[in-house]
Design an enzyme around this catalytic site. Structure first.
Site, PDB file in Angstrom:
ATOM      1  N   GLU A 187      16.178 -17.531 -37.964  1.00 50.25           N
ATOM      2  CA  GLU A 187      17.360 -17.762 -37.127  1.00 50.25           C
ATOM      3  C   GLU A 187      17.050 -17.614 -35.651  1.00 50.25           C
ATOM      4  OE1 GLU A 187      19.696 -15.111 -39.757  1.00 50.25           O
ATOM      5  OE2 GLU A 187      21.327 -16.446 -39.186  1.00 50.25           O
ATOM      6  N   CYS A 244      17.253 -16.341 -27.986  1.00 48.62           N
ATOM      7  CA  CYS A 244      16.905 -15.150 -28.755  1.00 48.62           C
ATOM      8  C   CYS A 244      16.214 -15.628 -30.035  1.00 48.62           C
ATOM      9  CB  CYS A 244      18.199 -14.389 -29.060  1.00 48.62           C
ATOM     10  SG  CYS A 244      17.956 -12.968 -30.116  1.00 48.62           S
ATOM     11  N   CYS A 297      13.374  -8.416 -42.158  1.00 50.51           N
ATOM     12  CA  CYS A 297      12.851  -7.301 -41.363  1.00 50.51           C
ATOM     13  C   CYS A 297      12.529  -6.135 -42.291  1.00 50.51           C
ATOM     14  CB  CYS A 297      13.886  -6.863 -40.325  1.00 50.51           C
ATOM     15  SG  CYS A 297      13.292  -5.558 -39.224  1.00 50.51           S
ATOM     16  N   CYS A 322      17.243  -0.137 -40.405  1.00 57.87           N
ATOM     17  CA  CYS A 322      18.298   0.382 -39.537  1.00 57.87           C
ATOM     18  C   CYS A 322      19.642   0.159 -40.227  1.00 57.87           C
ATOM     19  CB  CYS A 322      18.265  -0.312 -38.184  1.00 57.87           C
ATOM     20  SG  CYS A 322      16.642  -0.190 -37.390  1.00 57.87           S
ATOM     21  N   CYS A 326      22.270  -2.596 -38.947  1.00 54.41           N
ATOM     22  CA  CYS A 326      21.811  -3.972 -38.717  1.00 54.41           C
ATOM     23  C   CYS A 326      21.816  -4.778 -40.012  1.00 54.41           C
ATOM     24  CB  CYS A 326      20.408  -3.961 -38.126  1.00 54.41           C
ATOM     25  SG  CYS A 326      19.757  -5.611 -37.808  1.00 54.41           S
ATOM     26  N   CYS A 355      23.928  -9.567 -31.795  1.00 54.99           N
ATOM     27  CA  CYS A 355      22.887  -8.592 -32.161  1.00 54.99           C
ATOM     28  C   CYS A 355      23.165  -7.992 -33.525  1.00 54.99           C
ATOM     29  CB  CYS A 355      22.876  -7.417 -31.192  1.00 54.99           C
ATOM     30  SG  CYS A 355      22.463  -7.837 -29.536  1.00 54.99           S
TER      31      CYS A 355
HETATM   32  N1  SAH Z   1      13.504  -4.847 -34.330  1.00 54.34           N
HETATM   33  C1  SAH Z   1      13.655  -4.975 -32.900  1.00 54.34           C
HETATM   34  C2  SAH Z   1      14.197  -6.317 -32.512  1.00 54.34           C
HETATM   35  C3  SAH Z   1      15.628  -6.592 -32.932  1.00 54.34           C
HETATM   36  S1  SAH Z   1      16.572  -6.515 -31.511  1.00 54.34           S
HETATM   37  C4  SAH Z   1      14.492  -3.829 -32.383  1.00 54.34           C
HETATM   38  O1  SAH Z   1      15.016  -3.079 -33.175  1.00 54.34           O
HETATM   39  O2  SAH Z   1      14.568  -3.638 -31.165  1.00 54.34           O
HETATM   40  C5  SAH Z   1      18.150  -6.352 -32.097  1.00 54.34           C
HETATM   41  C6  SAH Z   1      18.943  -5.400 -31.209  1.00 54.34           C
HETATM   42  O3  SAH Z   1      20.260  -5.382 -31.711  1.00 54.34           O
HETATM   43  C7  SAH Z   1      18.425  -3.975 -31.307  1.00 54.34           C
HETATM   44  O4  SAH Z   1      18.545  -3.345 -30.069  1.00 54.34           O
HETATM   45  C8  SAH Z   1      19.378  -3.333 -32.299  1.00 54.34           C
HETATM   46  O5  SAH Z   1      19.472  -1.960 -32.080  1.00 54.34           O
HETATM   47  C9  SAH Z   1      20.652  -4.060 -32.009  1.00 54.34           C
HETATM   48  N2  SAH Z   1      21.541  -4.138 -33.173  1.00 54.34           N
HETATM   49  C10 SAH Z   1      21.197  -4.178 -34.454  1.00 54.34           C
HETATM   50  N3  SAH Z   1      22.292  -4.278 -35.231  1.00 54.34           N
HETATM   51  C11 SAH Z   1      23.344  -4.305 -34.407  1.00 54.34           C
HETATM   52  C12 SAH Z   1      24.731  -4.443 -34.599  1.00 54.34           C
HETATM   53  N4  SAH Z   1      25.250  -4.567 -35.815  1.00 54.34           N
HETATM   54  N5  SAH Z   1      25.508  -4.462 -33.508  1.00 54.34           N
HETATM   55  C13 SAH Z   1      24.985  -4.394 -32.273  1.00 54.34           C
HETATM   56  N6  SAH Z   1      23.688  -4.278 -32.029  1.00 54.34           N
HETATM   57  C14 SAH Z   1      22.867  -4.231 -33.081  1.00 54.34           C
END
Ligand code: SAH
Length: 367
Positions: free
Chosen positions: A93, A106, A113, A117, A120, A344
């Site tokens: 994506e 992006c 992944c 987390c 996410c 995100c």
């Molecule tokens: N794995 C890397 C790259 C992904 S970036 C990382 O973790 O940095 C994706 C960004 O979105 C990260 O900063 C993560 O913390 C944030 N993120 C993940 N899930 C989210 C959500 N449901 N709402 C808002 N931000 C989120």
């Protein structure tokens, strides 16, 4: 049979060497590079400046493109999400975010992944596999061709963020390869200074990136100010806890260029990590390591079945004020493309939109 080589992942000099291995002169390599990277052509057939036989030969031994766009979703705010498939049928994506003075793309570094987390949605896919340099470059090519037409020069600057699916630092080699290809002035010409890579905190790779010349900017996803809470939200913290992570950030900070700053991302989860006390803890943590970073506060983008809600606007503002009162620069990031699962943490190969209003299915990669 030998796996055909993906030419989008090759630099100009690598392409020259490649065409030489099939008995062609060097200038043909430069022509193909220009066709792929500057004219953003997605097939050899479209390279009408090459002899027919060469196009046929290239088709036999190599690939000009390998992703297929399955669907394209357009948000009410102009953000576009592309759901693509790799040759082995895995989801990829990419999100195109138009802004006044520039566009941001992006992109994903992995399909799925491996990190878990809890806030996410991508985590729920697990790791399917890391993407190749060619698959990374193609995401940018597809988004630009869709937004502006094949090969049309983007009217504004293009920023890239490795903030789609996956953990970019677990695919660092292919990522850096893709960035080197994209930096070529005779190609996409997107230089590392226009690229930000976000990591959940793979400490050894942060240190490696610090030593890399022509590296992209770095952002670190924190999500919690204490090990106790971060272990729960981002299990990677058990491997590389906050003290180790922040000392790696400090090492990285020493390599920053004038005007460059480290960014921390902090997803704001209602009642979980958004109290005044947690804001103070976060400020103290950064100040203790004397890191002059900026903090991006990202209100959580909710999605079924994630067990969180976004912090209220007031809670976000209060959190920001506490950080600022302690000398930390904090910004609130406006969510983009929430209605089409493009924001995100919402990339999980979902078909459809929240409203299902504006889905367009793409045939080919053009408008
Ligand atoms: N794995 C890397 C790259 C992904 S970036 C990382 O973790 O940095 C994706 C960004 O979105 C990260 O900063 C993560 O913390 C944030 N993120 C993940 N899930 C989210 C959500 N449901 N709402 C808002 N931000 C989120």
């Amino acid at each position: 049979m030998k796996q055909p080589i993906e030419l989008l992942g090759l630099s100009k000099s690598e392409l020259v060497s490649f065409v030489e291995t099939i008995g062609e002169p060097a200038y043909r390599g430069r022509q193909v590079f220009k066709g792929l990277q500057q004219r953003r052509l997605q097939s050899f057939e479209a390279m009408s400046d090459l002899p027919k036989e060469l196009r046929a030969r290239l088709n036999e031994v190599s690939l000009a493109s390998s992703l297929t766009v399955e669907s394209r979703y357009v948000s009410s705010d102009g953000t576009r999400r592309y759901l693509m498939k790799t040759h082995d049928n895995l989801p990829v994506e990419t999100v195109f975010i138009p802004e006044e003075r520039r566009d941001t793309i992006c992109f994903s570094s992995q399909s799925g992944c491996p990190l878990q987390c809890t806030f996410c949605l991508t985590a729920q896919l697990g790791l399917l596999r890391s993407l190749t340099a060619a698959e990374i470059v193609e995401q940018i090519q597809i988004a630009l061709n869709d937004a502006y037409g094949t090969g049309v020069k983007p009217p504004r600057g293009t920023n890239l963020v490795a903030m789609g699916a996956g953990e970019p630092l677990l695919n660092l080699e292919e990522l850096l390869k893709a960035l080197r290809v994209m930096a070529d002035p005779q190609g996409l010409h997107i230089v590392p200074n226009r690229v930000t890579v976000s990591t959940a905190g793979v400490v050894p790779r942060i240190l490696e990136l610090a030593k890399t010349s022509d590296r992209p900017h770095l952002a670190i996803s924190l999500a919690a100010p204490t090990d106790e809470l971060r272990n729960e939200l981002m299990p990677i913290n058990k491997r590389w806890p906050l003290e180790e992570l922040l000392s790696a950030c400090k090492t990285f900070e020493k390599t920053l260029k004038p005007g460059e700053r480290l960014t921390f991302e902090y997803v704001m989860l209602d009642g979980v990590n958004d109290s005044d006390e947690q804001a103070r803890q976060l400020a103290n943590l950064l100040n203790r390591h004397s890191i002059k970073a900026k903090v991006n506060l990202i209100p959580h983008n909710p999605a079924d079945p994630l067990p969180y809600q976004p912090s209220s606007d007031e809670a976000v503002q209060r959190f920001k004020n506490v950080l600022e009162s302690k000398g930390i620069h904090a910004y609130v990031r406006r969510p983009r493309g929430r209605d089409i699962f493009a924001a995100c943490g919402q990339l999980a190969a979902r078909e459809g939109t929240l409203s299902n209003r504006i889905q367009t299915t793409l045939v080919g990669a053009n408008n």
